[in-house]
Design an enzyme around this catalytic site. Structure first.
Site, PDB file in Angstrom:
ATOM      1  N   THR A   1       0.833  -1.213   0.000  1.00  0.00           N
ATOM      2  CA  THR A   1       0.000   0.000   0.000  1.00  0.00           C
ATOM      3  C   THR A   1       0.863   1.256   0.000  1.00  0.00           C
ATOM      4  OG1 THR A   1      -1.515   1.305   1.382  1.00  0.00           O
ATOM      5  CG2 THR A   1      -0.150  -0.270   2.540  1.00  0.00           C
ATOM      6  N   ASP A   2       0.301   2.363  -0.491  1.00  0.00           N
ATOM      7  CA  ASP A   2       1.053   3.628  -0.448  1.00  0.00           C
ATOM      8  C   ASP A   2       1.249   4.107   0.988  1.00  0.00           C
ATOM      9  OD1 ASP A   2      -1.544   4.500   0.136  1.00  0.00           O
ATOM     10  OD2 ASP A   2      -1.510   6.178  -1.273  1.00  0.00           O
ATOM     11  N   GLU A   3       0.460   3.541   1.927  1.00  0.00           N
ATOM     12  CA  GLU A   3       0.590   3.995   3.321  1.00  0.00           C
ATOM     13  C   GLU A   3       1.936   3.640   3.940  1.00  0.00           C
ATOM     14  OE1 GLU A   3      -2.600   3.574   6.047  1.00  0.00           O
ATOM     15  OE2 GLU A   3      -4.117   3.961   4.536  1.00  0.00           O
TER      16      GLU A   3
ATOM     17  N   TYR B   1      -1.536  -0.646  11.166  1.00  0.00           N
ATOM     18  CA  TYR B   1      -1.873  -1.227   9.849  1.00  0.00           C
ATOM     19  C   TYR B   1      -0.716  -1.019   8.861  1.00  0.00           C
ATOM     20  CZ  TYR B   1      -3.485  -1.293   5.032  1.00  0.00           C
ATOM     21  OH  TYR B   1      -3.555  -1.511   3.667  1.00  0.00           O
TER      22      TYR B   1
ATOM     23  N   LYS C   1       1.894  -3.700   7.082  1.00  0.00           N
ATOM     24  CA  LYS C   1       2.014  -3.845   5.628  1.00  0.00           C
ATOM     25  C   LYS C   1       3.462  -3.598   5.176  1.00  0.00           C
ATOM     26  CE  LYS C   1      -0.776  -4.450   2.921  1.00  0.00           C
ATOM     27  NZ  LYS C   1      -1.311  -5.704   2.331  1.00  0.00           N
TER      28      LYS C   1
HETATM   29  P1  NAD Z   1     -10.736  -6.030   2.608  1.00  0.00           P
HETATM   30  O1  NAD Z   1     -10.633  -5.828   4.076  1.00  0.00           O
HETATM   31  O2  NAD Z   1     -11.977  -5.628   1.898  1.00  0.00           O
HETATM   32  O3  NAD Z   1     -10.485  -7.588   2.268  1.00  0.00           O
HETATM   33  C1  NAD Z   1      -9.531  -8.360   2.907  1.00  0.00           C
HETATM   34  C2  NAD Z   1      -9.883  -9.823   2.646  1.00  0.00           C
HETATM   35  O4  NAD Z   1      -8.864 -10.626   3.242  1.00  0.00           O
HETATM   36  C3  NAD Z   1     -11.209 -10.268   3.260  1.00  0.00           C
HETATM   37  O5  NAD Z   1     -11.947 -11.030   2.335  1.00  0.00           O
HETATM   38  C4  NAD Z   1     -10.792 -11.116   4.456  1.00  0.00           C
HETATM   39  O6  NAD Z   1     -11.732 -12.132   4.773  1.00  0.00           O
HETATM   40  C5  NAD Z   1      -9.483 -11.693   3.957  1.00  0.00           C
HETATM   41  N1  NAD Z   1      -8.598 -12.105   5.047  1.00  0.00           N
HETATM   42  C6  NAD Z   1      -8.252 -11.396   6.158  1.00  0.00           C
HETATM   43  N2  NAD Z   1      -7.425 -12.122   6.938  1.00  0.00           N
HETATM   44  C7  NAD Z   1      -7.213 -13.291   6.286  1.00  0.00           C
HETATM   45  C8  NAD Z   1      -6.421 -14.444   6.572  1.00  0.00           C
HETATM   46  N3  NAD Z   1      -5.705 -14.529   7.698  1.00  0.00           N
HETATM   47  N4  NAD Z   1      -6.410 -15.464   5.695  1.00  0.00           N
HETATM   48  C9  NAD Z   1      -7.167 -15.397   4.557  1.00  0.00           C
HETATM   49  N5  NAD Z   1      -7.938 -14.335   4.242  1.00  0.00           N
HETATM   50  C10 NAD Z   1      -7.959 -13.294   5.092  1.00  0.00           C
HETATM   51  O7  NAD Z   1      -9.465  -5.315   2.011  1.00  0.00           O
HETATM   52  P2  NAD Z   1      -9.250  -4.583   0.600  1.00  0.00           P
HETATM   53  O8  NAD Z   1      -9.580  -3.157   0.746  1.00  0.00           O
HETATM   54  O9  NAD Z   1      -9.870  -5.385  -0.466  1.00  0.00           O
HETATM   55  O10 NAD Z   1      -7.651  -4.690   0.484  1.00  0.00           O
HETATM   56  C11 NAD Z   1      -7.052  -5.823  -0.090  1.00  0.00           C
HETATM   57  C12 NAD Z   1      -5.555  -5.670  -0.048  1.00  0.00           C
HETATM   58  O11 NAD Z   1      -5.153  -4.487  -0.741  1.00  0.00           O
HETATM   59  C13 NAD Z   1      -4.991  -5.537   1.363  1.00  0.00           C
HETATM   60  O12 NAD Z   1      -3.776  -6.230   1.404  1.00  0.00           O
HETATM   61  C14 NAD Z   1      -4.752  -4.033   1.518  1.00  0.00           C
HETATM   62  O13 NAD Z   1      -3.708  -3.785   2.419  1.00  0.00           O
HETATM   63  C15 NAD Z   1      -4.364  -3.666   0.103  1.00  0.00           C
HETATM   64  N6  NAD Z   1      -4.647  -2.277  -0.303  1.00  0.00           N
HETATM   65  C16 NAD Z   1      -5.896  -1.762  -0.111  1.00  0.00           C
HETATM   66  C17 NAD Z   1      -6.177  -0.467  -0.579  1.00  0.00           C
HETATM   67  C18 NAD Z   1      -7.549   0.131  -0.408  1.00  0.00           C
HETATM   68  O14 NAD Z   1      -7.714   1.310  -0.694  1.00  0.00           O
HETATM   69  N7  NAD Z   1      -8.563  -0.611   0.008  1.00  0.00           N
HETATM   70  C19 NAD Z   1      -5.164   0.271  -1.198  1.00  0.00           C
HETATM   71  C20 NAD Z   1      -3.885  -0.289  -1.350  1.00  0.00           C
HETATM   72  C21 NAD Z   1      -3.649  -1.573  -0.909  1.00  0.00           C
HETATM   73  O1  DAU Z   2      -3.888   4.471   0.878  1.00  0.00           O
HETATM   74  C1  DAU Z   2      -4.258   3.128   0.780  1.00  0.00           C
HETATM   75  C2  DAU Z   2      -5.030   2.736   2.006  1.00  0.00           C
HETATM   76  O2  DAU Z   2      -6.285   3.395   1.923  1.00  0.00           O
HETATM   77  C3  DAU Z   2      -5.212   1.235   2.146  1.00  0.00           C
HETATM   78  O3  DAU Z   2      -3.947   0.634   2.320  1.00  0.00           O
HETATM   79  C4  DAU Z   2      -6.137   0.903   3.326  1.00  0.00           C
HETATM   80  O4  DAU Z   2      -6.390  -0.502   3.365  1.00  0.00           O
HETATM   81  C5  DAU Z   2      -7.439   1.643   3.141  1.00  0.00           C
HETATM   82  O5  DAU Z   2      -8.285   1.417   4.254  1.00  0.00           O
HETATM   83  C6  DAU Z   2      -7.212   3.144   2.957  1.00  0.00           C
HETATM   84  O6  DAU Z   2      -6.754   3.754   4.204  1.00  0.00           O
HETATM   85  P1  DAU Z   2      -7.308   5.186   4.681  1.00  0.00           P
HETATM   86  O7  DAU Z   2      -7.117   5.309   6.134  1.00  0.00           O
HETATM   87  O8  DAU Z   2      -6.803   6.271   3.814  1.00  0.00           O
HETATM   88  O9  DAU Z   2      -8.860   4.958   4.300  1.00  0.00           O
HETATM   89  P2  DAU Z   2     -10.213   5.305   5.093  1.00  0.00           P
HETATM   90  O10 DAU Z   2     -11.334   5.076   4.111  1.00  0.00           O
HETATM   91  O11 DAU Z   2     -10.304   4.626   6.402  1.00  0.00           O
HETATM   92  O12 DAU Z   2     -10.098   6.856   5.344  1.00  0.00           O
HETATM   93  C7  DAU Z   2      -9.910   7.776   4.277  1.00  0.00           C
HETATM   94  C8  DAU Z   2      -9.827   9.168   4.872  1.00  0.00           C
HETATM   95  O13 DAU Z   2     -11.110   9.521   5.405  1.00  0.00           O
HETATM   96  C9  DAU Z   2      -8.862   9.280   6.033  1.00  0.00           C
HETATM   97  O14 DAU Z   2      -8.248  10.562   5.997  1.00  0.00           O
HETATM   98  C10 DAU Z   2      -9.745   9.177   7.266  1.00  0.00           C
HETATM   99  C11 DAU Z   2     -11.030   9.801   6.807  1.00  0.00           C
HETATM  100  N1  DAU Z   2     -12.275   9.295   7.415  1.00  0.00           N
HETATM  101  C12 DAU Z   2     -12.500   7.973   7.379  1.00  0.00           C
HETATM  102  C13 DAU Z   2     -13.623   7.425   7.938  1.00  0.00           C
HETATM  103  C14 DAU Z   2     -13.883   5.944   7.924  1.00  0.00           C
HETATM  104  C15 DAU Z   2     -13.189  10.181   8.002  1.00  0.00           C
HETATM  105  O15 DAU Z   2     -12.986  11.404   8.006  1.00  0.00           O
HETATM  106  N2  DAU Z   2     -14.301   9.650   8.554  1.00  0.00           N
HETATM  107  C16 DAU Z   2     -14.573   8.310   8.576  1.00  0.00           C
HETATM  108  O16 DAU Z   2     -15.620   7.892   9.131  1.00  0.00           O
END
Ligand code: NAD
Ligand code: DAU
Length: 332
Positions: free
Chosen positions: A123-125, A147, A151
């Site tokens: 992730t970019d985080e 988190y 990662k």
């Molecule tokens: P999500 O939380 O929607 O999905 C995660 C999935 O992983 C779920 O289906 C969960 O059941 C499964 N899981 C969790 N623990 C597990 C384990 N121990 N064994 C097998 N399965 C397991 O997450 P997402 O938003 O789809 O993110 C997917 C991946 O992409 C993650 O690795 C996250 O760090 C990365 N990522 C997410 C974002 C974003 O914006 N959502 C951005 C960049 C990277």
């Molecule tokens: O940048 C990639 C990441 O983006 C992924 O690696 C993570 O899995 C994904 O959850 C996401 O992380 P963020 O913390 O950026 O996403 P989130 O949707 O939780 O929050 C986005 C922004 O909105 C952040 O600045 C916090 C804010 N926020 C979030 C929630 C849930 C609010 O202001 N209110 C809220 O209720």
């Protein structure tokens, strides 16, 4: 090609499985997912009888199970993770177990049995926050939440398996995804579904934090692109080029759903809240990849999807989710 997609029942993983099944005829996909609160087989209902696809319920930390599955795999794409920053602040344990130890178990099985490609979805985080400029793949890692630190651990562990054991590892670092099937604890699906219910939109702090948003299918496409065109041992940033403050995102949602400004509420800030994420995607763009979805189009598709699929999120919002939100906002 035989794929093992881990975490395929979650938001990005399920979109990726759909993407692969639509793009490739000659493919076998095993989806290994533990079905945590974030995993949802409804995301894959339309493909559950597809002979090219098989679901296995299990943990990526289960050595025996992973060992057996890796022996049937050419390409492993590891999406499985605990993914929500707020939850990592309250209960970091699961993040360490899955994001770090789970990735280790996958890497070990691949070292033992061999693999054509191991893609670690990072992730970019991992770069942390920056006020100006954008992080390149060689920028230092400064993760600031449990988190993002978990990662970063997995990201560097995967790299070490390339350097030390010559495992064909590729690491991707994507920015914030949005689109269908995202669990409504994340900003966009939470705010869209709350607005549809006429509920408040809880903005952390002053709402000035900036994220770069990418439509989920563009992320899926970039992962596919690096599998075919990337180099082993390399890291690839993936971004949509759409930086927006949280307040801007809130206004777009309220406007699109014709809901009043009064739904905005400013709540206590997230501890350690990163102010801004930004990735420099020159490396991937120079190889010929570009995102396809303009932000306005992607947001419209997304809002329309949550509007049309209320059964999907209403079921979620009435289950375990409620306990989580009661705790998060200390409401009874
Ligand atoms: P999500 O939380 O929607 O999905 C995660 C999935 O992983 C779920 O289906 C969960 O059941 C499964 N899981 C969790 N623990 C597990 C384990 N121990 N064994 C097998 N399965 C397991 O997450 P997402 O938003 O789809 O993110 C997917 C991946 O992409 C993650 O690795 C996250 O760090 C990365 N990522 C997410 C974002 C974003 O914006 N959502 C951005 C960049 C990277
Ligand atoms: O940048 C990639 C990441 O983006 C992924 O690696 C993570 O899995 C994904 O959850 C996401 O992380 P963020 O913390 O950026 O996403 P989130 O949707 O939780 O929050 C986005 C922004 O909105 C952040 O600045 C916090 C804010 N926020 C979030 C929630 C849930 C609010 O202001 N209110 C809220 O209720």
């Amino acid at each position: 090609m035989r794929y093992l997609v881990t975490g395929g029942a979650g938001f990005i993983g399920s979109n990726y499985i759909h993407y692969l099944l639509e793009k490739y005829q000659d493919i076998k996909i095993i989806n290994l997912d533990k079905l945590t609160y974030a995993g949802n087989l409804e995301n894959l209902k339309d493909v559950e009888n597809d002979s090219r696809y098989k679901f296995v319920k299990g943990d990526i930390g289960d050595v025996k199970l992973v060992d057996a599955l890796v022996q049937q795999t050419d390409v492993l794409v590891n999406f499985a993770a605990e993914s929500h920053v707020d939850r990592s602040i309250g209960t970091p344990d699961a993040f360490i177990k899955t994001d770090i130890f789970g990735t280790f178990v996958l890497l070990e099985a691949c070292r033992k049995h061999g693999i054509q490609k191991f893609v670690q979805i990072s992730t970019d985080e991992v770069y942390g926050s920056t006020l100006k400029g954008a992080f390149r793949e060689d920028s230092p890692l400064m993760p600031s939440s449990p988190y993002s630190a978990s990662k970063a651990g997995a990201d560097r562990l995967a790299y070490s398996y390339h350097v030390t054991y010559n495992l064909p590892v590729i690491i991707t670092r994507c920015s914030n995804n949005y689109g269908p099937n995202q669990y409504p604890e994340k900003l966009i699906p939470l705010f869209v579904t709350n607005a549809l219910e006429g509920k408040n939109l809880p903005i952390y702090g002053a709402g000035k934090n900036v994220r770069d948003w990418i439509y989920v299918l563009d992320h899926c496409d970039a992962v596919d692109f690096v599998i075919h065109h990337g180099k082993d041992g390399e890291v690839y940033n993936i971004g949509g080029g759409n930086e927006r403050t949280n307040l801007e995102i809130t206004d777009i949602i309220l406007k699109e759903l014709d809901q009043p400004e009064t739904l905005k509420v400013f709540v206590k800030d997230r501890p350690g809240h990163d102010l801004r994420y930004a990735v420099d995607c020159t490396k991937l763009k120079q190889m010929g990849w570009q995102p396809q979805y303009e932000f306005e189009k992607g947001m419209k598709l997304t809002i329309d999807w949550y509007t049309a699929n209320q059964d999907w999120w209403k079921k979620i919002k009435s289950g375990e989710y409620l306990n989580y939100y009661r705790q998060q906002y200390q409401i009874s």
